[in-house]
Motif scaffolding. Sequence first.
Motif, PDB file in Angstrom:
ATOM      1  N   HIS A  15       0.885  -1.149   0.000  1.00 33.64           N
ATOM      2  CA  HIS A  15       0.000   0.000   0.000  1.00 33.64           C
ATOM      3  C   HIS A  15       0.927   1.203   0.000  1.00 33.64           C
ATOM      4  N   ALA A  16       0.992   1.924  -1.120  1.00 34.37           N
ATOM      5  CA  ALA A  16       2.041   2.928  -1.316  1.00 34.37           C
ATOM      6  C   ALA A  16       2.090   3.961  -0.209  1.00 34.37           C
ATOM      7  N   ALA A  17       0.944   4.300   0.375  1.00 33.53           N
ATOM      8  CA  ALA A  17       0.902   5.350   1.386  1.00 33.53           C
ATOM      9  C   ALA A  17       1.116   4.826   2.798  1.00 33.53           C
ATOM     10  N   GLU A  18       1.073   3.494   2.992  1.00 31.72           N
ATOM     11  CA  GLU A  18       1.060   2.986   4.351  1.00 31.72           C
ATOM     12  C   GLU A  18       2.117   1.924   4.653  1.00 31.72           C
ATOM     13  N   THR A  19       2.524   1.121   3.677  1.00 30.88           N
ATOM     14  CA  THR A  19       3.467   0.043   3.956  1.00 30.88           C
ATOM     15  C   THR A  19       4.816   0.604   4.382  1.00 30.88           C
ATOM     16  N   PRO A  20       5.318   0.244   5.556  1.00 28.80           N
ATOM     17  CA  PRO A  20       6.607   0.772   6.033  1.00 28.80           C
ATOM     18  C   PRO A  20       7.782   0.263   5.198  1.00 28.80           C
ATOM     19  N   ASP A  21       8.869   1.013   5.261  1.00 27.76           N
ATOM     20  CA  ASP A  21      10.064   0.652   4.496  1.00 27.76           C
ATOM     21  C   ASP A  21      10.647  -0.685   4.927  1.00 27.76           C
ATOM     22  N   LEU A  66       0.094   2.545  -9.948  1.00 26.82           N
ATOM     23  CA  LEU A  66       1.416   2.233 -10.483  1.00 26.82           C
ATOM     24  C   LEU A  66       2.373   3.406 -10.308  1.00 26.82           C
ATOM     25  N   ARG A  67       1.853   4.633 -10.475  1.00 23.76           N
ATOM     26  CA  ARG A  67       2.689   5.817 -10.265  1.00 23.76           C
ATOM     27  C   ARG A  67       3.147   5.898  -8.811  1.00 23.76           C
ATOM     28  N   SER A  68       2.228   5.643  -7.870  1.00 22.65           N
ATOM     29  CA  SER A  68       2.582   5.676  -6.449  1.00 22.65           C
ATOM     30  C   SER A  68       3.583   4.576  -6.109  1.00 22.65           C
ATOM     31  N   GLN A  69       3.386   3.403  -6.708  1.00 23.89           N
ATOM     32  CA  GLN A  69       4.347   2.322  -6.515  1.00 23.89           C
ATOM     33  C   GLN A  69       5.745   2.749  -6.945  1.00 23.89           C
ATOM     34  N   ARG A  89       7.447   5.000  -4.432  1.00 23.86           N
ATOM     35  CA  ARG A  89       7.888   4.304  -3.222  1.00 23.86           C
ATOM     36  C   ARG A  89       9.073   3.389  -3.486  1.00 23.86           C
ATOM     37  N   LEU A  90       9.116   2.810  -4.672  1.00 21.39           N
ATOM     38  CA  LEU A  90      10.149   1.812  -4.965  1.00 21.39           C
ATOM     39  C   LEU A  90      11.464   2.423  -5.426  1.00 21.39           C
ATOM     40  N   ALA A  91      11.462   3.710  -5.744  1.00 20.92           N
ATOM     41  CA  ALA A  91      12.684   4.336  -6.277  1.00 20.92           C
ATOM     42  C   ALA A  91      13.893   4.164  -5.364  1.00 20.92           C
ATOM     43  N   PRO A  92      13.783   4.415  -4.048  1.00 20.84           N
ATOM     44  CA  PRO A  92      14.955   4.215  -3.184  1.00 20.84           C
ATOM     45  C   PRO A  92      15.402   2.750  -3.120  1.00 20.84           C
ATOM     46  N   LEU A  93      14.447   1.828  -3.182  1.00 23.84           N
ATOM     47  CA  LEU A  93      14.804   0.400  -3.137  1.00 23.84           C
ATOM     48  C   LEU A  93      15.504  -0.032  -4.417  1.00 23.84           C
ATOM     49  N   ARG A  94      15.055   0.485  -5.553  1.00 24.46           N
ATOM     50  CA  ARG A  94      15.725   0.169  -6.816  1.00 24.46           C
ATOM     51  C   ARG A  94      17.172   0.660  -6.803  1.00 24.46           C
ATOM     52  N   VAL A  98      12.498  -5.858 -10.775  1.00 27.93           N
ATOM     53  CA  VAL A  98      11.244  -5.496 -10.116  1.00 27.93           C
ATOM     54  C   VAL A  98      10.101  -5.590 -11.115  1.00 27.93           C
ATOM     55  N   GLU A  99       9.030  -6.247 -10.708  1.00 32.56           N
ATOM     56  CA  GLU A  99       7.791  -6.271 -11.473  1.00 32.56           C
ATOM     57  C   GLU A  99       6.710  -5.586 -10.654  1.00 32.56           C
ATOM     58  N   GLN A 100       5.974  -4.679 -11.276  1.00 35.41           N
ATOM     59  CA  GLN A 100       4.916  -3.962 -10.593  1.00 35.41           C
ATOM     60  C   GLN A 100       3.558  -4.418 -11.119  1.00 35.41           C
ATOM     61  N   ALA A 101       2.636  -4.616 -10.185  1.00 34.81           N
ATOM     62  CA  ALA A 101       1.291  -5.062 -10.558  1.00 34.81           C
ATOM     63  C   ALA A 101       0.264  -4.297  -9.730  1.00 34.81           C
ATOM     64  N   ALA A 102      -0.650  -3.631 -10.424  1.00 35.27           N
ATOM     65  CA  ALA A 102      -1.803  -2.994  -9.787  1.00 35.27           C
ATOM     66  C   ALA A 102      -3.032  -3.731 -10.280  1.00 35.27           C
ATOM     67  N   VAL A 103      -3.714  -4.412  -9.380  1.00 34.70           N
ATOM     68  CA  VAL A 103      -4.781  -5.321  -9.789  1.00 34.70           C
ATOM     69  C   VAL A 103      -6.063  -5.013  -9.038  1.00 34.70           C
ATOM     70  N   PRO A 104      -7.209  -5.249  -9.663  1.00 33.48           N
ATOM     71  CA  PRO A 104      -8.475  -5.064  -8.958  1.00 33.48           C
ATOM     72  C   PRO A 104      -8.749  -6.221  -8.011  1.00 33.48           C
ATOM     73  N   GLY A 105      -9.424  -5.937  -6.927  1.00 35.19           N
ATOM     74  CA  GLY A 105      -9.822  -7.000  -6.011  1.00 35.19           C
ATOM     75  C   GLY A 105      -9.287  -6.786  -4.611  1.00 35.19           C
ATOM     76  N   ASP A 106      -9.425  -7.817  -3.808  1.00 34.91           N
ATOM     77  CA  ASP A 106      -9.007  -7.791  -2.411  1.00 34.91           C
ATOM     78  C   ASP A 106      -7.505  -8.038  -2.300  1.00 34.91           C
ATOM     79  N   PRO A 107      -6.763  -7.227  -1.521  1.00 31.46           N
ATOM     80  CA  PRO A 107      -5.310  -7.417  -1.436  1.00 31.46           C
ATOM     81  C   PRO A 107      -4.911  -8.812  -0.952  1.00 31.46           C
ATOM     82  N   ALA A 108      -5.558  -9.298   0.094  1.00 27.71           N
ATOM     83  CA  ALA A 108      -5.202 -10.618   0.620  1.00 27.71           C
ATOM     84  C   ALA A 108      -5.462 -11.708  -0.411  1.00 27.71           C
ATOM     85  N   GLY A 109      -6.594 -11.615  -1.095  1.00 24.72           N
ATOM     86  CA  GLY A 109      -6.918 -12.623  -2.098  1.00 24.72           C
ATOM     87  C   GLY A 109      -5.907 -12.660  -3.220  1.00 24.72           C
ATOM     88  N   ARG A 110      -5.460 -11.493  -3.667  1.00 23.63           N
ATOM     89  CA  ARG A 110      -4.462 -11.441  -4.729  1.00 23.63           C
ATOM     90  C   ARG A 110      -3.114 -12.006  -4.278  1.00 23.63           C
TER      91      ARG A 110
END
Length: 334
Positions: free
Chosen positions: A186-192, A251-254, A257-262, A270-282
């Motif tokens: 979650h781009a705004a909430e997941t800690p580093d 994807l833009r927010s991802q 967030r990922l720029a420092p890690l890259r 790195v592969e980025q995926a923005a998908v519809p649905g429930d996060p846990a289910g995905r």
Amino acid sequence: MSNAPVIAAVDGSEHSLRALEWARKEAVRHDCGLLVAHVLPDHAQLYAGRRASLHDASEPAEFADPVRDWVRSLLGADGPGLPEGVTYEALEGSVPEALRVIGSRARMLVMGSRGRGGFASLLLGSSSRAVASTAACPVVVVPHAERGAADGGAEAGAGAGAGAGADADADADAEQSAGRVVVGLHAAETPDDVLTFAFTEAAVRGTTVQVVSAYAIPPSPSLVIDSPFAVIPPEGLADEGDGVPAEREMLRSQTERLAPLRERFPDVPVEQAAVPGDPAGRLVIASRAAALVVVGRHHPRRTAMSLAIGSVAHAVLHHAHGPVAVVPTLKDDV
């Protein structure tokens, strides 16, 4: 904690054997020690307490620990000791508390999804859940064999709320995530700390990090008739561009967030995926072929006294088909 060991929690069960095998490989990847920890059963702890209180020198100094012998045989030890780089500790106290304490000096703590106790139908044992909820280090839960990829995606989708369209994409998603380290973001909430753990694990494996973010699926018009408050937001509607605005924004927010890690891990694809649905289910779907799924333990804005595991981590732990790393994110000053 560069010199911290990988700790494998064992009890002699088939589930802990899988955890021990996983932990041993992990220690080799990180070029660190392996500590095998066994919380003694109640009768052994009572014996130790009785001997200490009576000061009976005629009694054996140690209670027989068949799990120690089991570990030695599994690891191919020669003689009475253990292979180089491997240590063994017998612990006293309750299982969650003993492992929580020893985990304070671990790189990670690895355990099976179930122990000897409980019902065979349990998806996750109480001790595994308690340790994953409270340990100061990342906890990797290795699922039992019945929850392997052969179980299929329908059960996982139903159990974790994957949504009606999730099963149709399950095979494709699993194929794309084969051998990767999958991390929920979650781009705004997941800690580093969560992202750093995922990238580190991908680096030692020489594999890809697949970053998965999910957004809500707008309800169908038929649902709006019976549910006047369930409206379709404009950002959820497709336009003439490439996909829906919600996906492009995610994807833009991802990427931000990922720029420092890259930059920190330039050799990790790195592969980025923005998908519809429930996060846990995905994440459960991706776990069917992933080497490891990484999730944060808590919402970062919870208080330090809140020990309940987050809903996404809870669901993924219960339904994932492969190993899940739950990374603690609470800080004392939060």
